[in-house]
Design a protein around this motif. Structure first.
Motif, PDB file in Angstrom:
ATOM      1  N   HIS A 184       0.916  -1.165  -0.022  1.00 54.93           N
ATOM      2  CA  HIS A 184      -0.107   0.092   0.015  1.00 54.93           C
ATOM      3  C   HIS A 184       0.920   1.316  -0.051  1.00 54.93           C
ATOM      4  N   GLY A 185       2.139   1.179  -0.124  1.00 51.65           N
ATOM      5  CA  GLY A 185       2.913   2.343  -0.278  1.00 51.65           C
ATOM      6  C   GLY A 185       3.729   2.773   0.685  1.00 51.65           C
ATOM      7  N   HIS A 186       3.709   2.190   1.920  1.00 49.91           N
ATOM      8  CA  HIS A 186       4.355   2.614   2.942  1.00 49.91           C
ATOM      9  C   HIS A 186       5.868   2.253   2.949  1.00 49.91           C
ATOM     10  N   LEU A 187       6.754   3.128   3.104  1.00 48.87           N
ATOM     11  CA  LEU A 187       8.241   2.829   3.266  1.00 48.87           C
ATOM     12  C   LEU A 187       8.553   1.853   4.539  1.00 48.87           C
ATOM     13  N   PHE A 188       9.598   0.878   4.111  1.00 48.37           N
ATOM     14  CA  PHE A 188       9.980   0.275   5.426  1.00 48.37           C
ATOM     15  C   PHE A 188      11.395  -0.192   4.917  1.00 48.37           C
ATOM     16  N   CYS A 189      12.236  -0.456   5.868  1.00 49.42           N
ATOM     17  CA  CYS A 189      13.538  -0.715   5.696  1.00 49.42           C
ATOM     18  C   CYS A 189      13.952  -2.224   6.400  1.00 49.42           C
TER      19      CYS A 189
END
Length: 124
Positions: free
Chosen positions: A113-118
């Motif tokens: 859904h487009g959330h950034l994560f590392c």
């Protein structure tokens, strides 16, 4: 008086679908599922958890950030023991690897859904 972090909440147009992605990614348990709200917790502890709430007008942030665009308010850092294997697994689950990668031992991805994560290795 004691204050502790109870959960991190991500807004999304489809809470159950995004919860399914993170449940598969983290191996966490589903604690509560409703059409507009889902809560996950780690198997060995109830809190802090990761929750997903309905936001029909969710707009993913721009990466890398640029003035005048939707800015990232927060992101998740997920520690892994094999950066390449976990990046491939995340992508197989529906994440997308971002072109801009600011560090060699960290991978920046977007969830479905487009959330950034590392993803990062211990010590990074």
């Amino acid at each position: 008086m004691t204050t502790t972090l109870g959960a991190i909440v991500l807004g999304t147009p489809d809470p159950p679908a995004l919860a399914d992605f993170y449940r598969a990614m983290l191996g966490w348990l589903e604690v509560d599922r409703q059409p507009e709200w889902v809560r996950l917790s780690a198997p060995e502890q109830e809190r802090p958890g990761l929750s997903f709430q309905l936001e029909t007008d969710h707009t993913p942030p721009v990466w890398p950030q640029r003035p005048g665009t939707q800015q990232m308010q927060a992101h998740l850092d997920l520690q892994v023991d094999d950066l390449e294997a976990e990046t491939e697994r995340a992508c197989a689950l529906g994440a997308t690897l971002q072109e801009h990668q600011p560090q060699k031992d960290v991978r920046v991805l977007r969830d479905p859904h487009g959330h950034l994560f590392c993803l990062f290795l211990p010590g990074a």
